[in-house]
Write an enzyme that holds these catalytic residues in place. Structure first.
Site, short mmCIF file in Angstrom:
data_model
loop_
_atom_site.label_atom_id
_atom_site.label_comp_id
_atom_site.label_asym_id
_atom_site.label_seq_id
_atom_site.Cartn_x
_atom_site.Cartn_y
_atom_site.Cartn_z
N GLU A 318 0.81 -1.23 0.00
CA GLU A 318 0.00 0.00 0.00
C GLU A 318 0.84 1.27 0.00
OE1 GLU A 318 -3.98 -1.60 2.23
OE2 GLU A 318 -2.29 -1.07 3.50
N ALA A 319 1.87 1.29 -0.85
CA ALA A 319 2.72 2.49 -0.91
C ALA A 319 2.10 3.48 -1.88
CB ALA A 319 4.13 2.10 -1.35
#
Ligand code: IFG
Length: 506
Positions: A318-319
């Site tokens: 989830e960057a």
């Protein structure tokens, strides 16, 4: 009459059929299901006042732990000895290398009226066999017959999220006790996230003085951290139960707590506000700053020195606040740092975008059943640990009525957690690419050990069976019956498991 029976039993002589002596379980009543089970009639072993546990010096601690457990459930003395003459009824734990069938973690169990013999190539195999024995003992009796057992996958894991809500060392030890009973052999500790940083790092002390202060955690509760001494103790405690600790520092996203503690880890040098909500994907290390890589190397160096296990998990999920190009740049710098400090890099499946990921392990968590990036990396040798969220995320509610947990990946009742195949789930990721399975338990909605147990059990047992048992033994009706037989063991130990309506609990 009872005293006479006991004396006769003690000599291991054939008994008249004594109903209460008959084992309440069958030899196959074990979770995870053993590979091969061959019951033998009239060969039940009855633990008596003269039964001994016999083993050699290298496996004395395993024998002591088994004897302590069996004394508690049988009330018999069960002394542990290194020598016991032939006719003395015994439970023998024998280290016998050279048995290729059972590998490094397998065992052979033979139960006859006057002797129980457990053989394995390694202490880990003997320990696995003792976990089976613990489940088979009922009314001081072990069902007669033979078992040959060994794991399908090398990696059977569970994960606790210490960041959203800190779980204490005692809670973690209790979880290790329970997961090791199902032959789970890795515990992944999610140590850092936006809400909190939970592991002491000497070279960056504000990570815990600020990042683990009271009030850090979801809803502002659940602060706290593991000192290095506490972490080392957990490593030792887990190792004695043949569980390897896998530490995770999540990067480049999920870093708000680190940036609150050290604004120099942002690109503009301004500390973001602390976060106690449950949003994800809004934080990113500053990819262009050398301070970032000094920080990352210091953290990896200190964690690697604390961790005897082979894996160091660097997150990578989830960057969303990191551009794709920056994400690749970051992984190109960081994956080699894990290798530099002697560990195998492990990350959420997003790391598969990096060409360097072929030497790493990817933990698959997405809900799709095809992911070309992961499949391509697997084709190039990358190993995959399967944690598909819609099957293995223990923080998913059982059903809409479940008071704890989330539901973004769907509801997961016991059968949903059980009825899938880790080697057939993801297109292009077959048996040879799957290192194993893991059941993550995220702690946004958890507050204490009861909450952990309620969400983890019985579904963790399903994931453990998927990781250990051969595909050929995979059968829901068998599993649900064995789970029903196991329930009273949780109750006896005060484990707050979820009494799923899918199981006919005894
Ligand atoms: N996804 C996030 C976790 C956690 C989870 C809760 C991963 C790899 C949702 N990332 O799962 O931090 O918030 O179910």
């Amino acid at each position: 009459m009872r005293r006479l029976l006991l004396a006769v039993a003690a000599l291991g002589l054939p008994l008249a059929v004594v109903p209460e002596a008959a084992a309440a379980t069958s030899l196959g009543d074990v979770i995870p299901a053993p590979a091969e089970v061959a019951p033998a009639a009239r060969a039940d072993f009855r633990i008596s006042p003269v039964t001994v546990v016999r083993t050699g010096p290298a496996t004395r601690d395993i024998a002591d732990r088994l004897a302590r457990d069996l004394r508690r459930v049988t009330g018999q003395p069960l002394p542990v000895t290194s020598f016991a003459p032939g006719p003395v009824p015994k439970i023998a734990l024998v280290l016998a290398p050279g048995d290729d069938t059972i590998g490094d973690e397998g065992y052979r169990l033979r139960v006859r009226r006057n002797a129980v013999t457990l053989r394995a190539n390694t202490p880990a195999g003997l320990f696995a066999g003792t976990q089976t024995l613990r489940q088979l003992v009922r009314d001081r009796t072990i069902p007669g017959g033979s078992i040959v057992d060994y794991p399908r996958f090398a990696y059977r894991g569970a994960m606790l999220d210490l960041a959203r809500h800190f779980h204490t060392p005692d809670e973690i030890r209790r979880y290790i006790d329970e997961i090791s009973r199902f032959k789970v052999n890795h515990l992944h500790l999610h140590l850092t996230d936006d809400q909190g940083w939970r592991i002491q790092i000497d070279s960056w002390p504000r990570l815990t003085t600020v990042g683990a202060a009271p009030g850090t955690g979801v809803d502002g509760v659940g602060g706290g951290f593991l000192t290095k001494a506490q972490y080392r103790d957990l490593v030792r405690y887990a190792a004695a139960r043949f569980v390897t600790i896998v530490p995770e520092v999540d990067m480049p996203g999920h870093v708000n707590a680190a940036q609150v503690a050290y604004p120099a880890l942002t690109c503009d040098g301004v500390a973001p506000p602390p976060r106690t909500d449950t949003a994800v994907g809004y934080s990113s290390l500053c990819i262009s700053s050398e301070t970032t890589y000094r920080f990352v190397e210091d953290v990896i160096r200190e964690l690697a020195a604390l961790t005897p296990g082979p894996y160091l998990h660097i997150g990578g999920d989830e960057a969303h606040a990191t551009s794709e190009a920056d994400y690749l740049t970051f992984q190109q710098r960081v994956l080699p740092l894990v290798t530099k400090y002697g560990k195998t890099a492990y990350g959420w499946n997003e790391i598969a975008q990096s060409p360097l990921a072929t030497n790493a392990v990817a933990q698959y968590w997405n809900t799709t059943t095809s992911n070309p990036t992961v499949a391509a990396a697997a084709a190039n040798g990358m190993k995959v640990v399967m944690s598909p969220a819609q099957k293995a995320y223990l923080d998913m509610k059982y059903d809409p009525a479940t008071p704890l947990g989330l539901s973004w990946a769907g509801y997961i009742e016991v059968r949903t957690a059980y009825d899938w195949d880790p080697a057939g789930h993801l297109t292009g990721v077959g048996e040879e690419s799957v290192l194993g399975v893991e059941a993550p338990l995220w702690s946004e909605t958890l507050r204490d050990l009861d909450d952990i147990e309620f969400m983890a059990f019985p579904r963790l047992a399903a994931i453990a069976e998927l990781g250990w048992s051969p595909a050929s033994t995979h059968d829901w009706e068998s599993f649900r019956a064995r789970l029903a037989a196991y329930g009273p063991q949780w109750t006896a130990r005060g484990v707050d498991f979820y009494p799923s309506p899918q199981i006919d609990w005894r």
